[in-house]
Design an enzyme around this catalytic site. Sequence first.
Site, PDB file in Angstrom:
ATOM      1  N   GLU A 120      38.572  43.822  44.529  1.00 47.51           N
ATOM      2  CA  GLU A 120      38.521  42.352  44.621  1.00 47.51           C
ATOM      3  C   GLU A 120      39.127  41.735  45.964  1.00 47.51           C
ATOM      4  OE1 GLU A 120      40.380  40.104  41.510  1.00 47.51           O
ATOM      5  OE2 GLU A 120      39.811  38.246  42.385  1.00 47.51           O
ATOM      6  N   GLN A 167      44.106  42.133  32.956  1.00 47.18           N
ATOM      7  CA  GLN A 167      44.040  43.114  33.897  1.00 47.18           C
ATOM      8  C   GLN A 167      45.078  43.534  34.626  1.00 47.18           C
ATOM      9  OE1 GLN A 167      43.050  38.727  36.643  1.00 47.18           O
ATOM     10  NE2 GLN A 167      41.701  40.504  37.024  1.00 47.18           N
TER      11      GLN A 167
END
Length: 256
Positions: free
Chosen positions: A186, A103
Amino acid sequence: MKFITGIAISALLCADAALAGVAANRGLARRLARRAGRRSAPFKNNTLHASVQSNWGGAILQGSGYSAASATVNVPTGGGGSSAAGTAWVGIDGDTCDSAILQTGIDWYGDGTYDAWYEWYPEFSADFSGIDISAGDQIAMSVVATSLTGGSATLENLTSGQKVTQNFSKVTAGSLCETSAEFIIEDFEECNENGSDCQFVPFASFSPAVKFSSASATQNGRTVSLSGAVLTEVEINNKDVTKCSVSGSTLTCSYV
Ligand SMILES: *[C@@H]1O[C@H](CO)[C@@H](O)[C@H](O)[C@H]1NC(C)=O
Ligand SMILES: *[C@@H]1O[C@H](CO)[C@@H](O)[C@H](O)[C@H]1NC(C)=O
Ligand SMILES: *[C@@H]1O[C@H](CO)[C@@H](O)[C@H](O)[C@H]1NC(C)=O
Ligand SMILES: *[C@@H]1O[C@H](CO)[C@@H](O)[C@H](O)[C@H]1NC(C)=O
């Protein structure tokens, strides 16, 4: 890369800070004052007896054969003070894989500062040097897996053309599964130096809405859109704090 120990990550962050100047130094000070390592974590849904019931807001493509994900993301302004933070990233394998996530993304803090980072979970993330983040920037984010233990993470400033890449090869920390691709806001974690006792950071507000535009993934060699994606919201104290929707190739997530 090997598992980054507390000592190694401190050295790495110092090196980044020297290269990247004020922003990274602030990131370093912020982290050392709090926990040893920052980490974007796998999707947690309906975590029992926790204040964060869902750590992810955004879109998840589930299936098999996902080897890449990319989108262009606008940089919002964070609010809520210097201890609050949030992140926007693209990646593969955060949903059901458990052994690895590839990521890359940007963090905003509630004091108006930013970090740009890459991560091969379960290692901690590391900051990119050589890219400065400002509110309103358009950042092209992409990850590509070339095998289950190798690939790359790239961030590019579309305004200046400034581009940073991290290559991974023969990673021993964990292997990819290629079972999901994701486009995520997130509430990330900070952990002790040995990767234990991870805690969610206080989630920062963000404005304006974050748009993941031109979002797509590569599945079995073909480009796929968000049309089959499952949506999720960041949920804290039993309340959704993001509101995400998909229209065409754009995922939009607002802070609510
Ligand atoms: C992108 O480039 C513009 C123009 O040079 C600059 O103002 C901005 O800070 C840069 N952002 C990043 C993330 O490099
Ligand atoms: C990453 O790999 C690509 C392709 O092999 C190469 O062109 C590039 O220079 C590498 N970048 C870094 C930062 O190692
Ligand atoms: C991890 O680190 C914490 C504090 O730094 C320490 O209390 C704990 O014993 C360590 N755990 C392991 C398994 O090393
Ligand atoms: C999260 O959990 C709820 C309740 O079990 C479920 O309905 C929902 O589909 C899950 N979300 C995702 C994105 O898997």
